[in-house]
Design an enzyme around this catalytic site. Structure first.
Site, PDB file in Angstrom:
ATOM      1  N   SER A 243      -2.262   3.685   4.048  1.00 28.70           N
ATOM      2  CA  SER A 243      -1.224   4.704   3.857  1.00 28.70           C
ATOM      3  C   SER A 243      -0.764   5.207   5.218  1.00 28.70           C
ATOM      4  O   SER A 243      -1.275   4.782   6.248  1.00 28.70           O
ATOM      5  CB  SER A 243      -1.780   5.861   3.035  1.00 28.70           C
ATOM      6  OG  SER A 243      -2.698   6.585   3.834  1.00 28.70           O
ATOM      7  N   LYS A 244       0.162   6.136   5.182  1.00 24.72           N
ATOM      8  CA  LYS A 244       0.730   6.696   6.422  1.00 24.72           C
ATOM      9  C   LYS A 244      -0.357   7.214   7.353  1.00 24.72           C
ATOM     10  O   LYS A 244      -0.257   7.104   8.559  1.00 24.72           O
ATOM     11  CB  LYS A 244       1.674   7.845   6.074  1.00 24.72           C
ATOM     12  CG  LYS A 244       3.022   7.368   5.616  1.00 24.72           C
ATOM     13  CD  LYS A 244       4.121   8.280   6.182  1.00 24.72           C
ATOM     14  CE  LYS A 244       5.483   7.790   5.747  1.00 24.72           C
ATOM     15  NZ  LYS A 244       5.784   8.154   4.354  1.00 24.72           N
TER      16      LYS A 244
END
Ligand code: GLU
Length: 491
Positions: A243-244
């Site tokens: 994820s980010k």
């Protein structure tokens, strides 16, 4: 059979690392086989699709150099065909009208939950008398179309996972056309892939549960099945889905951070795949030549920024100085503008002597991992004014008086050097001077490095001298001497 593959992103976000890797594997597969790579934008989710995301996906692919042979085609443009295919299923008996309303379905689901049993559509409308069913439809009662799922296991030979199978009864009759006439996702995908003659469907593991449904649709439509390959997820170093938080950004963010497309491609390719020997650094040609989908690992790949940095460094080192010059000019130009100057003022000669710039890049490119890091190595060669790194000054200019004296006398020797375009001659001048003084060469070289580059690290100092040229090297040494003299005066 000519290979035809596709990348089918939904334009609901940017081209992120996972999508880019899926695109790359398809592209490599096509290029390796001399096949066709198609781009299909899956924009049927009107609420979440945005043209700027389509743009960003195209830009991301273009930056990576993943050229598209066909398309982009837009899934939403095919909606009439999707509908026709749904009706074809009805005509062939592969689907039936379902009159159960959303409210009824929700109530049954609720009931199953209360009873603690799993919910699946029970197929009741599939058992309606066809004449009755027809009469209800003719009377204008709204209906959806559901696929009649046979009571049998559905399997395929996955290009990555090997044999895959969903047991009989694990998939219930599913909707292909909603009562408002909109086709569902799985139907649109099959209709599009069949229409475009896709021979292989390579996509993320998250689509495995769609595959048995899609296989049923191919069969019910009487279309030839493609082969399927499901690429495992990418995990962050902590084992969680990427994820980010892990730096899983749009690939264009890596461009902006100074990674080369070659480095990024190499990195993406190694997320779950390897050439099967001990090679890690591969250019695009090498990737195409070595790629085989059978070597993609079944287990998830781990995203490692450190590895990206290392690979990118190898690609910077392998690039030609002249090829990197444009990026260096651009970055320094931008920095200059941000300081309200222009490049000719901040780094005279950088733009106007491309050969010298290329030579200097070639000299320093072995170490930096990103373009900005490369720029930090190149800039001191051109900078109009040099800033001395504080730590370097503390370490190597500890005795300002002595250092100033050494540098002054060294400058005289260098001024008189027979030639300046030969590192060996310069080395003998510098070493000869150290011997005369009866000090270790480091006592001369380290302070000289700070004088020339403003910092404690640089490529070999004699190559630095050569690349800098006599005039600028002497000017730098002169400035250092003035700086040191001022320190002595102030002390
Ligand atoms: N649009 C889907 C996605 O972005 C891909 C569908 C497919 O490859 O079949 O995940």
């Amino acid at each position: 059979m000519a290979v035809r593959v596709r990348f089918a992103p939904s334009p609901t976000g940017f081209l992120h690392v996972g999508g880019a890797r899926t695109a790359l594997f398809n592209w490599l597969y096509a290029r390796r086989a001399g096949g066709t790579f198609l781009l299909r934008v899956e924009d049927t989710d009107r609420a979440r699709s945005r043209p700027e995301h389509t743009r960003a996906i195209l830009d991301g692919l273009a930056w990576l150099g993943l050229d598209v042979d066909e398309g982009p085609v837009f899934q939403a443009d095919g909606v009439e065909r999707h509908r026709r295919d749904a009706l074809k299923l009805l005509g062939r008996g592969g689907a039936y009208p379902c009159f159960c309303s959303a409210g009824e379905l929700a109530a049954r689901r609720e009931e199953a939950k209360r009873a603690g049993s799993g919910y699946g559509y029970d197929g009741r409308c599939g058992r309606l008398d066809p004449a009755l069913s027809q009469a209800r439809a003719d009377a204008g009662e709204p209906f959806a179309l559901r696929v009649r799922v046979p009571e049998e296991a559905i399997g395929w030979e996955d290009m990555i996972h090997g044999p895959m199978s969903f047991p009989a009864g694990s998939i219930d009759d599913f909707i292909v056309l909603r009562s408002d006439g909109t086709p569902v996702y799985n139907l649109a995908v099959v209709s599009d892939d069949a229409e475009a003659g896709m021979t292989h469907v390579i996509r993320g593991d998250d689509h495995i549960s769609n595959t048995p449904k899609q296989i049923l649709l191919y069969r019910a439509l009487g279309r030839p099945l493609p082969r399927f390959g499901h690429v495992p997820l990418i995990l962050g170093p902590d084992g969680k889905r990427l994820s980010k938080r892990h730096g899983a950004l749009s690939v264009l963010a890596y461009r902006d951070d100074g990674y080369l497309p070659e480095g990024m491609l190499n990195f993406l390719a190694l997320l779950g795949w390897s050439p099967g020997d001990d090679r890690e650094v591969l250019d695009v040609g090498g990737l195409i030549e070595a790629f085989s989908i059978g070597r993609v690992l079944k287990k998830s790949a781990v995203f490692d920024l450190e590895k990206l940095g290392w690979l990118n460094g190898r690609h910077i080192a392998a690039a030609r100085g002249a090829g990197l010059a444009g990026a260096v000019v651009e970055i320094l130009g931008r920095e200059a503008r941000e300081e309200g100057r222009d490049l000719a003022g901040s780094h005279p000669g950088l733009e106007t002597s491309p050969e010298r710039l290329a030579r200097i890049i070639d000299l320093v490119k072995g170490r930096p991992r990103t373009l900005p890091a490369l720029v930090r190595q190149v800039a001191p060669f051109f900078a109009a004014t040099i800033r001395y790194d504080e730590d370097a000054v503390k370490r190597f200019w500890k005795r300002p008086e002595e250092t100033a004296l050494h540098l002054r006398r060294l400058a005289e020797r260098l001024a008189g050097a027979a030639v300046f375009d030969d590192a060996e001659t310069l080395e003998s001048v510098v070493r000869g001077f150290a011997e005369e003084l009866d000090v270790g060469a480091g006592r001369i070289i380290n302070p000289l490095r700070v004088a020339l580059m403003g910092q404690a690290v640089s490529p070999g100092i004699f190559e630095v001298l050569e690349a800098m040229g006599r005039e600028r090297a002497l000017a730098r040494i002169g400035a250092a001497v003035r700086f040191l003299d001022a320190r002595v005066g102030a002390a």
